[in-house]
Design a protein around this motif. Sequence first.
Motif, PDB file in Angstrom:
ATOM      1  N   GLU A 280      66.333  47.595  32.577  1.00  0.00           N
ATOM      2  CA  GLU A 280      67.378  47.104  31.667  1.00  0.00           C
ATOM      3  C   GLU A 280      67.149  47.627  30.254  1.00  0.00           C
ATOM      4  OE1 GLU A 280      68.591  43.010  33.988  1.00  0.00           O
ATOM      5  OE2 GLU A 280      67.447  42.853  32.133  1.00  0.00           O
ATOM      6  N   GLN A 281      65.891  47.710  29.883  1.00  0.00           N
ATOM      7  CA  GLN A 281      65.585  48.208  28.541  1.00  0.00           C
ATOM      8  C   GLN A 281      66.038  49.669  28.398  1.00  0.00           C
ATOM      9  OE1 GLN A 281      61.439  48.106  27.361  1.00  0.00           O
ATOM     10  NE2 GLN A 281      62.104  47.227  25.442  1.00  0.00           N
ATOM     11  N   ALA A 282      66.034  50.378  29.508  1.00  0.00           N
ATOM     12  CA  ALA A 282      66.459  51.778  29.467  1.00  0.00           C
ATOM     13  C   ALA A 282      67.987  51.892  29.593  1.00  0.00           C
ATOM     14  CB  ALA A 282      65.783  52.549  30.586  1.00  0.00           C
ATOM     15  N   GLY A 283      68.685  50.798  29.438  1.00  0.00           N
ATOM     16  CA  GLY A 283      70.148  50.850  29.385  1.00  0.00           C
ATOM     17  C   GLY A 283      70.834  50.795  30.742  1.00  0.00           C
ATOM     18  N   MET A 284      70.078  50.479  31.789  1.00  0.00           N
ATOM     19  CA  MET A 284      70.707  50.388  33.116  1.00  0.00           C
ATOM     20  C   MET A 284      70.816  48.910  33.517  1.00  0.00           C
ATOM     21  SD  MET A 284      68.581  53.482  34.931  1.00  0.00           S
ATOM     22  CE  MET A 284      67.110  53.457  33.935  1.00  0.00           C
ATOM     23  N   GLU A 285      71.589  48.670  34.573  1.00  0.00           N
ATOM     24  CA  GLU A 285      71.665  47.307  35.091  1.00  0.00           C
ATOM     25  C   GLU A 285      70.714  47.199  36.268  1.00  0.00           C
ATOM     26  OE1 GLU A 285      75.425  45.308  36.285  1.00  0.00           O
ATOM     27  OE2 GLU A 285      76.272  46.751  34.875  1.00  0.00           O
ATOM     28  N   ALA A 286      70.029  46.078  36.392  1.00  0.00           N
ATOM     29  CA  ALA A 286      69.119  45.952  37.530  1.00  0.00           C
ATOM     30  C   ALA A 286      69.259  44.578  38.160  1.00  0.00           C
ATOM     31  CB  ALA A 286      67.683  46.163  37.067  1.00  0.00           C
ATOM     32  N   LYS A 287      69.163  44.567  39.488  1.00  0.00           N
ATOM     33  CA  LYS A 287      69.231  43.292  40.214  1.00  0.00           C
ATOM     34  C   LYS A 287      68.026  43.240  41.149  1.00  0.00           C
ATOM     35  CE  LYS A 287      72.197  41.110  43.658  1.00  0.00           C
ATOM     36  NZ  LYS A 287      72.857  39.930  43.160  1.00  0.00           N
ATOM     37  N   VAL A 288      67.433  42.059  41.249  1.00  0.00           N
ATOM     38  CA  VAL A 288      66.235  41.924  42.085  1.00  0.00           C
ATOM     39  C   VAL A 288      66.555  41.132  43.345  1.00  0.00           C
ATOM     40  CG1 VAL A 288      63.963  40.860  42.229  1.00  0.00           C
ATOM     41  CG2 VAL A 288      64.617  42.065  40.165  1.00  0.00           C
TER      42      VAL A 288
END
Length: 547
Positions: A280-288
């Motif tokens: 997320e910090q790198a500007g992407m969306e992430a889901k776990v």
Amino acid sequence: MSAKRDDIQQQLEQLRASYLAQLQQGWSDVMAEAGQLLEADNSGWQSIAQALKLRFHTLAGSAGTFGLPELGQQAKALEMELGAWLDIDRRPDLTSKQQFLERVQELSNHSSHQQQQLPSTLFQPSDDEFTRKARILVFSKDGQLGQQLHSALEPFGHQVQSVQQLELLRAAVLERQPDVLMLDMPQQRVPQGLKTLINTMQKDEQHPTVLFVVGEKESFAHSLAAVRLGAAGYFIKPVNAAAIELRIQRLLTKRQQARFRVLIVDDDVMLARHYQLIIEQAGMEAKVVNDPAKMLIGLQGFQPDVILLDVNMPECSGPELAQIIRFKDEWLGVPIIYLSSETDSQRQLDALVKAGDDFISKPITDQALAVTVFARAQRARQLAEMMTRDSLTGLLQHATVKDRLSDEIAKAKRSKQELVVAMLDLDHFKKVNDQYGHLIGDQVISSLANLLQQKLRKTDVIGRYGGEEFLLALPDCSLQKATDILNNIRQSFQAIPFSAQEQSFSCTFSAGLARVDTQLSSDENIERADQALYKAKHNGRNRVELA
Ligand SMILES: Nc1nc2c(ncn2[C@@H]2O[C@H](COP(=O)(O)OP(=O)(O)OP(=O)(O)O)[C@@H](O)[C@H]2O)c(=O)[nH]1
């Protein structure tokens, strides 16, 4: 650093603190198990060694991520030692077990003193606050170029400002933070003051400006001079505004792509959360997804560009999960990256042969994780776009736009909202091709495509249905509203000046609209819009007609 990034940083630090606390608490269990190993008899030692091996495997994979790389390496060595005993299935002698226990004890003592190595600079692709409407600054000694670009580019919603003196340019740059600088460069030489200003604009971290140069003639020397100034495009006078607009669109589209989506499947809750924050910090969306059994639901709802898959999970392995994903055609194109502390290359290759595209060995630095995932996602997105998008316009291709219309009809049926389908066709387009050539014809098609993307909502579906035909689906929109929107686009399009062979010309289109009848198929609805289009052509073209 933005507030969101500050927040992520804070969460990462909290997560590290929780990890360290959990680690300290866990040592007493590890020591107890290692003690049991010492006392275990012939039949019981394997199960204890297996359990310990798993503990060190997990530690080897996570410690580096939480800033303790040395601890991770030592845990890996202990894991391998246990693995060697288990492989030959021979109970280690007392001395080996005592030495092992001492090493565990030493590691436990050390781990409380080891300093966290916090990651250096993290990977952050440049912030993109671009919209499809660009701020364009024209610098030209005469006002003509500015005027021309103003009238040609404003219909697309771009803001064009023209300045003629260096001091005014400086002020305009500060005030407007342009996306694009159009530099009128009659000669190859550019004054040093201007060069420095351009350089500063291009290197601005927050808002870099793209340079387009307009020259007097097509020549190698002029093009080279433009390249040396850092230009992204070189155009000659009289400028072809449609070609410039195309370049601007390409630039903006590249920058304002929807954020990449990454699905992380890992049963280690803390580690998965850490990866999520880094991504997320790198500007992407992430889901776990921590439970592998819930992965398919995660896939459906999230539509990831990349899947990060842990290899060792209790219920099923990463490669097994990857094969389940590959059962479904719709997920065939999504890259799967395994995350594992597995160092045996043969086992890595076996996992890749079953399914999967890449292997990342844990521990991985935060920077490397973000860069690898970003690069994979970018490539996957490009490939997916190539498969469904028309290469000239970037719009959805015939089959895809029809599929999307069917989806919209199904949605409208459920939600009972109005949906309008529209068919557009350029007027007398054969004449444009005949008179100015196919390349100019292509520019006209692209300009209409850009205008449609510019003026319609993100939720609207826009496709190139045929050569010079476009199909639109406008959800949650009344027929009256759709007519107004299409008329507005029609007028804007008509105002765009195209130029070829030193002549200027304009183009028009006709449109047929139909309110979608959800009882009919998508083909039947398209047919109704097509009949309305036929009416528009028959009634004189450059008009919008309803079914
Ligand atoms: N440049 C270019 N031309 C295309 C493309 N696809 C189709 N065309 C041309 O579009 C023209 C369509 O011509 P017609 O269907 O006769 O219609 P029209 O001249 O537009 O006339 P009306 O539709 O009746 O107003 C043909 O000359 C095609 O060659 C394309 O991708 N690029």
